[in-house]
Each structure stands twice: as C-alpha cells, then as structure tokens.
Design a protein around this motif. Structure first.
Motif, mmCIF file in Angstrom:
data_model
loop_
_atom_site.group_PDB
_atom_site.id
_atom_site.type_symbol
_atom_site.label_atom_id
_atom_site.label_comp_id
_atom_site.label_asym_id
_atom_site.label_seq_id
_atom_site.Cartn_x
_atom_site.Cartn_y
_atom_site.Cartn_z
ATOM 1 N N TYR A 11 14.788 8.352 -2.441
ATOM 2 C CA TYR A 11 14.491 9.060 -1.194
ATOM 3 C C TYR A 11 12.981 9.118 -0.957
ATOM 4 O O TYR A 11 12.539 9.145 0.194
ATOM 5 N N ALA A 12 12.203 9.126 -2.027
ATOM 6 C CA ALA A 12 10.742 9.173 -1.886
ATOM 7 C C ALA A 12 10.213 7.957 -1.139
ATOM 8 O O ALA A 12 9.162 8.031 -0.490
ATOM 9 N N VAL A 13 10.927 6.838 -1.245
ATOM 10 C CA VAL A 13 10.497 5.603 -0.570
ATOM 11 C C VAL A 13 11.544 5.172 0.454
ATOM 12 O O VAL A 13 11.785 3.979 0.656
ATOM 13 N N ARG A 14 12.147 6.142 1.114
ATOM 14 C CA ARG A 14 13.246 5.856 2.038
ATOM 15 C C ARG A 14 12.842 4.921 3.166
ATOM 16 O O ARG A 14 13.611 4.016 3.529
ATOM 17 N N ASP A 15 11.649 5.118 3.740
ATOM 18 C CA ASP A 15 11.226 4.253 4.836
ATOM 19 C C ASP A 15 10.966 2.833 4.340
ATOM 20 O O ASP A 15 11.379 1.846 4.968
ATOM 21 N N GLU A 16 10.280 2.735 3.226
ATOM 22 C CA GLU A 16 9.966 1.423 2.650
ATOM 23 C C GLU A 16 11.252 0.699 2.247
ATOM 24 O O GLU A 16 11.369 -0.526 2.414
ATOM 25 N N LEU A 17 12.205 1.439 1.728
ATOM 26 C CA LEU A 17 13.476 0.856 1.295
ATOM 27 C C LEU A 17 14.232 0.254 2.478
ATOM 28 O O LEU A 17 14.832 -0.816 2.369
ATOM 29 N N THR A 18 14.174 0.940 3.616
ATOM 30 C CA THR A 18 14.865 0.465 4.814
ATOM 31 C C THR A 18 14.270 -0.846 5.312
ATOM 32 O O THR A 18 14.998 -1.757 5.720
ATOM 33 N N HIS A 19 12.967 -0.953 5.230
ATOM 34 C CA HIS A 19 12.292 -2.137 5.770
ATOM 35 C C HIS A 19 12.249 -3.314 4.788
ATOM 36 O O HIS A 19 12.208 -4.466 5.219
ATOM 37 N N ASP A 20 12.259 -3.011 3.478
ATOM 38 C CA ASP A 20 12.109 -4.090 2.504
ATOM 39 C C ASP A 20 12.700 -3.637 1.172
ATOM 40 O O ASP A 20 11.988 -3.156 0.291
ATOM 41 N N LEU A 21 13.993 -3.787 1.040
ATOM 42 C CA LEU A 21 14.689 -3.334 -0.164
ATOM 43 C C LEU A 21 14.149 -4.025 -1.410
ATOM 44 O O LEU A 21 13.730 -3.377 -2.371
ATOM 45 N N ASP A 22 14.139 -5.351 -1.404
ATOM 46 C CA ASP A 22 13.719 -6.083 -2.598
ATOM 47 C C ASP A 22 12.254 -5.816 -2.925
ATOM 48 O O ASP A 22 11.893 -5.621 -4.096
ATOM 49 N N GLY A 23 11.389 -5.812 -1.909
ATOM 50 C CA GLY A 23 9.973 -5.592 -2.151
ATOM 51 C C GLY A 23 9.685 -4.204 -2.684
ATOM 52 O O GLY A 23 8.813 -4.019 -3.550
ATOM 53 N N THR A 24 10.421 -3.209 -2.186
ATOM 54 C CA THR A 24 10.219 -1.840 -2.650
ATOM 55 C C THR A 24 10.606 -1.707 -4.112
ATOM 56 O O THR A 24 9.859 -1.139 -4.925
ATOM 57 N N LEU A 25 11.766 -2.223 -4.471
ATOM 58 C CA LEU A 25 12.203 -2.131 -5.863
ATOM 59 C C LEU A 25 11.291 -2.936 -6.780
ATOM 60 O O LEU A 25 11.029 -2.536 -7.924
ATOM 61 N N SER A 26 10.796 -4.056 -6.286
ATOM 62 C CA SER A 26 9.875 -4.860 -7.080
ATOM 63 C C SER A 26 8.599 -4.090 -7.397
ATOM 64 O O SER A 26 8.084 -4.141 -8.530
ATOM 65 N N ARG A 27 8.077 -3.351 -6.425
ATOM 66 C CA ARG A 27 6.868 -2.564 -6.656
ATOM 67 C C ARG A 27 7.126 -1.446 -7.665
ATOM 68 O O ARG A 27 6.269 -1.153 -8.509
ATOM 69 N N LEU A 28 8.286 -0.816 -7.601
ATOM 70 C CA LEU A 28 8.619 0.236 -8.568
ATOM 71 C C LEU A 28 8.793 -0.358 -9.968
ATOM 72 O O LEU A 28 8.327 0.220 -10.959
#
Length: 278
Positions: A11-28
């Motif tokens: 939920y902390a990265v909810r906006d980023e997750l919506t726009h770029d699922l793979d990229g967000t998880l990759s950064r985490l």
C-alpha cells in the motif's frame, strides 16, 4: 532481540504499483527485500504472483476485508463504485494463488469498537473466518488503527477485549504507530498480547491527534507525519524486543511527505537491516 522477516506493505507504493508493477517490485527487491505484504489482491493475484516470482519475492501476508462492508476512507472497492469487498472464499482462493499464508483484515469501522457487544461479535466473526480459512490452509488476523483503543470495558480497551476472544489460530498484526496514536503504552500492550502478535507494522513518525476519536473529521492521510524508521517518536527496536513471537516486521507508510517514497522505504530498510532484520 527478535528477528522477524523484514517486509513492506505494498500500500505504501500503491500509485507506483498501479503504473509499473514489475518496476516497483524490482526496486523493492534491489533494497534487499524478499517479502512484501499484499493488499487489494483478489483481482490481480495472478499478475502479482508472476511479478513477485520474477523478482525473487514472496507475499506471505496480505490485507483483505473479511469482516467489514468496506475498508473506509481508502477502500479501493468503494472508490470504484462497487458494492463491496470480495467474498471470503474469493479472498482465500486468491491468497492461495499468491502464496499468502496469513490473510489480515486491515480495518473495522470505528463505530464497531464503541459497544462491547459489537466488539465480541467482531471477534466471533473473525474466529468464524479462521475456520473457513483453515479449509484453504490459511490463517487469518487483524490489523489495528487507533479506533480500537477509544472505548474500554471492565478496565480493558476494546482492542484487548477483542484479542482475548480470539481463538489460538487467529493472529494480531499490531500497527505500532496507530497504537501509539491511540495513546497506548506500546511495550506494555505487546507484553499483554503475548504470542498472539505475529506481525508488526514498523511505522515511525510524529504522533499527533487521534483522527479516529468519535466526532473527529474524516481521517486525511496527508495530515499524518510519518517518517522513515528511526526518524520519528517511536522506539521501534524496543517494540520489536517486546514482541518475540513476531514472524513479520512490515514497513509501511499510510502517506509519506518526505519526498520519494522509495527513499523513505530504503531508509527504513537500512535501519532495520542494521539491527539484524532481513
């Protein structure tokens, strides 16, 4: 001190997750995180499961409404104009697809914590959900905000009356920031809850007024002063030591005003990694 698995609530990265699922998880994942806590996962379980696998990550805990008609101010179902949250069976099926082990209800309406009968009924409903979850090989739990601490019955907060009614297989995820906002002695609270506490929301910040008091204005997350771990009012490592049965330590921001959310998460990850969490 205890050494639970270090995780982050998506939920902390909810906006980023919506726009770029793979990229967000990759950064985490690049921060050294291997666990995440999912939310609103029923419809996106297949895509999320695939992306987690690609990034070498797991979602062993997840938030989903099990007890309430809606999650409140940030309920994605209500915001989309839908009738309400998915059924328990749909939640549990999606959780299995995703690899979730513990499904945690994240929010029960403040008015449900003002009467002892309602509190006991909520506990009974969660116990019933636990029986259904067990058929799917899952556990269930509850995540607090501060409304659970407003009322007291026979010398105990509504939250502790609730916790005392839960079956042994039902867990608690204590949100440390919200417990402090509810004006709790958090170390003492964790001690009383004992081994029911299997997850903690490791959230730091400046503790302000309780927005879930009766009569308070609708909670505005942008007014919260939440900060990276070690930069706020909360002695998070003391809290961890007071909850030795914790399996998951979950970094979360309801709202982050400090700039880039990834920077805030990174600072928290480094703080806990330095303390031995991985």
């Amino acid at each position: 001190m205890t050494s639970p698995a270090l995780s982050v609530q998506l939920y902390a990265v909810r906006d980023e997750l919506t726009h770029d699922l793979d990229g967000t998880l990759s950064r985490l994942a690049a921060m050294g995180l291997r666990d995440v806590e999912a939310f609103d996962f029923v419809d996106r379980a297949p895509a999320l499961a695939d992306s987690l696998a690609q990034n070498g990550m797991r979602a062993r805990t997840g938030h989903a409404s099990l007890l309430s008609a809606g999650l409140g101010f940030d309920d994605p179902a209500l915001a989309a104009g839908q009738a309400g949250p998915p059924s328990q069976d749909a939640v549990f099926a999606a959780a299995r697809r995703l690899g979730v082990e513990i499904v945690i209800d994240p929010f029960v309406s403040p008015d449900r914590w003002l009467s002892e009968d309602d509190v006991l009924d909520t506990a009974a409903r969660l116990n019933d959900a636990a029986k259904r979850a067990a058929d799917h090989g899952l556990r269930v739990g509850y995540h607090n905000h501060s409304q659970e601490f407003v009322a007291s019955f026979r010398g105990a907060s509504a939250y502790e009356v609730f916790a005392d009614q839960l079956h042994d297989d039902v867990v608690l995820e204590v949100d440390l920031y919200w417990a402090a906002t509810g004006r709790q002695d958090v170390v003492a609270l964790l001690g009383r809850l004992g081994d029911k506490v299997r997850a903690l929301h490791l959230k730091d910040g400046v503790v302000g007024d309780d927005p879930f008091q009766p009569g308070a204005a609708r909670m505005d997350p942008t007014t919260l002063d939440q900060r990276p771990a070690g930069q706020g009012d909360l002695p998070l490592l003391d809290y961890l030591a007071a909850a030795p049965s914790t399996e998951f330590g979950v970094i979360e921001f309801d709202y982050y005003a400090g700039g880039n959310i990834f920077d805030g998460i990174q600072a928290s990850v480094e703080y806990f990694q330095a303390a031995g969490l991985r």
